[in-house]
Design a protein around this motif. Sequence first.
Motif, PDB file in Angstrom:
ATOM      1  N   GLY A 176     -21.351  21.852  45.429  1.00  0.00           N
ATOM      2  CA  GLY A 176     -22.466  20.864  45.594  1.00  0.00           C
ATOM      3  C   GLY A 176     -23.286  20.770  46.892  1.00  0.00           C
ATOM      4  N   HIS A 177     -22.393  21.087  47.905  1.00  0.00           N
ATOM      5  CA  HIS A 177     -23.121  21.085  49.248  1.00  0.00           C
ATOM      6  C   HIS A 177     -23.811  22.230  49.515  1.00  0.00           C
ATOM      7  CE1 HIS A 177     -20.604  17.512  50.040  1.00  0.00           C
ATOM      8  NE2 HIS A 177     -21.270  17.300  51.164  1.00  0.00           N
ATOM      9  N   LEU A 178     -23.604  23.372  48.578  1.00  0.00           N
ATOM     10  CA  LEU A 178     -24.129  24.796  49.016  1.00  0.00           C
ATOM     11  C   LEU A 178     -25.258  25.009  48.112  1.00  0.00           C
ATOM     12  CD1 LEU A 178     -21.276  26.998  49.868  1.00  0.00           C
ATOM     13  CD2 LEU A 178     -22.626  26.070  51.374  1.00  0.00           C
ATOM     14  N   VAL A 179     -25.620  23.816  47.047  1.00  0.00           N
ATOM     15  CA  VAL A 179     -26.600  24.322  46.062  1.00  0.00           C
ATOM     16  C   VAL A 179     -27.967  24.446  46.762  1.00  0.00           C
ATOM     17  CG1 VAL A 179     -28.060  23.075  44.321  1.00  0.00           C
ATOM     18  CG2 VAL A 179     -25.477  23.094  44.451  1.00  0.00           C
ATOM     19  N   LEU A 180     -28.376  23.364  47.761  1.00  0.00           N
ATOM     20  CA  LEU A 180     -29.674  23.599  48.396  1.00  0.00           C
ATOM     21  C   LEU A 180     -29.684  24.782  49.449  1.00  0.00           C
ATOM     22  CD1 LEU A 180     -30.693  20.026  49.148  1.00  0.00           C
ATOM     23  CD2 LEU A 180     -31.446  21.379  47.198  1.00  0.00           C
ATOM     24  N   PHE A 228     -27.691  32.260  41.771  1.00  0.00           N
ATOM     25  CA  PHE A 228     -28.839  31.849  41.311  1.00  0.00           C
ATOM     26  C   PHE A 228     -29.991  32.790  41.219  1.00  0.00           C
ATOM     27  CE2 PHE A 228     -27.717  27.551  43.784  1.00  0.00           C
ATOM     28  CZ  PHE A 228     -27.381  26.881  42.573  1.00  0.00           C
ATOM     29  N   CYS A 229     -29.744  33.782  42.012  1.00  0.00           N
ATOM     30  CA  CYS A 229     -30.861  35.111  41.725  1.00  0.00           C
ATOM     31  C   CYS A 229     -30.830  35.656  40.410  1.00  0.00           C
ATOM     32  CB  CYS A 229     -30.409  36.161  42.791  1.00  0.00           C
ATOM     33  SG  CYS A 229     -31.053  35.591  44.533  1.00  0.00           S
ATOM     34  N   ALA A 230     -29.443  35.848  39.886  1.00  0.00           N
ATOM     35  CA  ALA A 230     -29.384  36.310  38.515  1.00  0.00           C
ATOM     36  C   ALA A 230     -29.990  35.386  37.583  1.00  0.00           C
ATOM     37  CB  ALA A 230     -27.962  36.467  38.250  1.00  0.00           C
ATOM     38  N   ALA A 231     -29.706  34.003  37.686  1.00  0.00           N
ATOM     39  CA  ALA A 231     -29.978  32.850  36.866  1.00  0.00           C
ATOM     40  C   ALA A 231     -31.618  32.949  36.798  1.00  0.00           C
ATOM     41  CB  ALA A 231     -29.415  31.774  37.372  1.00  0.00           C
ATOM     42  N   SER A 274     -19.186  31.290  54.133  1.00  0.00           N
ATOM     43  CA  SER A 274     -20.257  32.348  54.232  1.00  0.00           C
ATOM     44  C   SER A 274     -20.128  33.020  52.961  1.00  0.00           C
ATOM     45  CB  SER A 274     -20.323  33.169  55.348  1.00  0.00           C
ATOM     46  OG  SER A 274     -20.710  32.397  56.674  1.00  0.00           O
ATOM     47  N   LEU A 275     -19.175  33.373  52.586  1.00  0.00           N
ATOM     48  CA  LEU A 275     -18.693  34.297  51.410  1.00  0.00           C
ATOM     49  C   LEU A 275     -19.317  33.283  50.106  1.00  0.00           C
ATOM     50  CD1 LEU A 275     -15.602  36.173  51.916  1.00  0.00           C
ATOM     51  CD2 LEU A 275     -18.051  37.061  52.132  1.00  0.00           C
ATOM     52  N   LEU A 276     -18.984  32.093  49.958  1.00  0.00           N
ATOM     53  CA  LEU A 276     -19.411  31.195  48.977  1.00  0.00           C
ATOM     54  C   LEU A 276     -20.631  31.019  48.790  1.00  0.00           C
ATOM     55  CD1 LEU A 276     -17.972  29.502  46.636  1.00  0.00           C
ATOM     56  CD2 LEU A 276     -17.930  27.614  48.116  1.00  0.00           C
ATOM     57  N   LEU A 277     -21.108  30.741  50.063  1.00  0.00           N
ATOM     58  CA  LEU A 277     -22.822  30.847  49.951  1.00  0.00           C
ATOM     59  C   LEU A 277     -23.527  32.152  49.517  1.00  0.00           C
ATOM     60  CD1 LEU A 277     -25.581  29.315  51.012  1.00  0.00           C
ATOM     61  CD2 LEU A 277     -25.089  30.210  53.111  1.00  0.00           C
ATOM     62  N   VAL A 278     -23.140  33.147  49.968  1.00  0.00           N
ATOM     63  CA  VAL A 278     -23.749  34.494  49.316  1.00  0.00           C
ATOM     64  C   VAL A 278     -23.559  34.422  47.728  1.00  0.00           C
ATOM     65  CG1 VAL A 278     -23.397  36.661  49.631  1.00  0.00           C
ATOM     66  CG2 VAL A 278     -23.522  35.555  51.500  1.00  0.00           C
ATOM     67  N   ALA A 333     -32.077  32.231  47.724  1.00  0.00           N
ATOM     68  CA  ALA A 333     -32.206  32.788  46.550  1.00  0.00           C
ATOM     69  C   ALA A 333     -33.760  32.744  45.957  1.00  0.00           C
ATOM     70  CB  ALA A 333     -31.576  32.124  45.286  1.00  0.00           C
ATOM     71  N   ILE A 334     -34.534  31.884  46.404  1.00  0.00           N
ATOM     72  CA  ILE A 334     -36.252  32.094  46.232  1.00  0.00           C
ATOM     73  C   ILE A 334     -36.898  33.010  46.610  1.00  0.00           C
ATOM     74  CG2 ILE A 334     -38.167  30.606  46.475  1.00  0.00           C
ATOM     75  CD1 ILE A 334     -36.636  28.007  46.036  1.00  0.00           C
ATOM     76  N   PRO A 335     -36.718  33.275  48.018  1.00  0.00           N
ATOM     77  CA  PRO A 335     -37.392  34.620  48.341  1.00  0.00           C
ATOM     78  C   PRO A 335     -36.779  35.879  47.740  1.00  0.00           C
ATOM     79  CG  PRO A 335     -36.217  33.588  50.146  1.00  0.00           C
ATOM     80  CD  PRO A 335     -36.183  32.757  49.165  1.00  0.00           C
ATOM     81  N   LEU A 336     -35.409  36.072  47.723  1.00  0.00           N
ATOM     82  CA  LEU A 336     -34.920  37.153  47.257  1.00  0.00           C
ATOM     83  C   LEU A 336     -35.037  37.433  45.621  1.00  0.00           C
ATOM     84  CD1 LEU A 336     -32.797  39.552  47.701  1.00  0.00           C
ATOM     85  CD2 LEU A 336     -31.034  38.091  47.104  1.00  0.00           C
ATOM     86  N   SER A 337     -35.281  36.258  44.986  1.00  0.00           N
ATOM     87  CA  SER A 337     -35.652  36.201  43.541  1.00  0.00           C
ATOM     88  C   SER A 337     -36.905  36.893  43.361  1.00  0.00           C
ATOM     89  CB  SER A 337     -35.404  34.901  42.908  1.00  0.00           C
ATOM     90  OG  SER A 337     -34.047  34.444  42.840  1.00  0.00           O
ATOM     91  N   THR A 338     -37.843  36.825  44.486  1.00  0.00           N
ATOM     92  CA  THR A 338     -39.488  37.344  44.257  1.00  0.00           C
ATOM     93  C   THR A 338     -39.254  38.811  44.100  1.00  0.00           C
ATOM     94  OG1 THR A 338     -40.128  35.498  45.649  1.00  0.00           O
ATOM     95  CG2 THR A 338     -41.458  37.401  45.536  1.00  0.00           C
TER      96      THR A 338
END
Length: 317
Positions: free
Chosen positions: A179-183, A111-114, A101-105, A189-194
């Motif tokens: 690699g498994h946590l990319v998707l 991704f949000c920063a990028a 969970s921490l690695l996912l966060v 990240a997509i909704p948070l990046s908004t």
Amino acid sequence: MGSSVNLRWSRVANLVPVLFGITLVSFLLLRLVPGDPAQQILGNRYTPEAAAGIRRSLGLDQPLLSQYLLFLKGAASGSFGESYQYHRPVGELLLDRTGASLLLVGLTAAFCAALSIPLGIWAAVRRGGIVDQATRIFFTLGFALPAFLVGILLILVFGLKLGWAPIGGYGTGFLSHLGHLVLPALTLAIPLSTVLVRSLRASTITILESDFVTIARLKGISEGQILLRHVLRNAIGPVAVVFGINLAFLVGGTVVVENVFSVPGLGSLLVGAVSTRDYPVVQAVALVLAVFVVVVNLFTDVVHGLLDPRLTVGVQR
């Protein structure tokens, strides 16, 4: 300075009743959920006598107050009791699942920063242009769609159609985990990046129109140096606060996303424990997630005060 430190310590002290209230609410709500843990444990071997023995051995025949005090004792020791389903100390289960969970966060934050920083700056500098309009449309759609639907779309396109990323599981080894946590991370990240892009765009536009930026241009400083040395440094502060606030809400999204992508984290552990009426696991995971949210909110509050000391003065008054 001393008053500011005292204020922060008072905020830390306020966490104690908040966490106490969270433990009490989660404990009581779980008891209101229909179902019998003894029946879940026994399955086809269920008999009234066997169920009574299970309840007695688990302490479920005791008054609610005694059960709650027993839970608090386990939480204080860090063991949280034993899982009904896994027959293991709950503390060990938490240690096994917290890393994913921490690695996912963390990957979601990266991704949000990028996504947010370059798009937010570009949209502000070229406001009204194609990039600005396209960014608004794309992220508005991403924000409007539910997280599980975004995850399914990413699985269909990037997992099954293009084969660029695994569609589920956690892999073995650090690089395989990433690699498994990319998707899953992109799904979060997509909704948070908004929110971050909009905040950074608005903050950047305000600073670009300020007097000190105009003076810097009159001095002949290039636009690139102005953006890096003056605009970005001043615009990123309010966005960092917005990110910290939304990072706390991100924890709730991990519960859904981990189950969509079969990530063995705290979210999937929580859902499985709820379905099997595994009281110790549900209470422990709820407490851990609550602590994370409260700590992030406290950290965000402290950072906000450091970025703008006037807020701390205002609260003191």
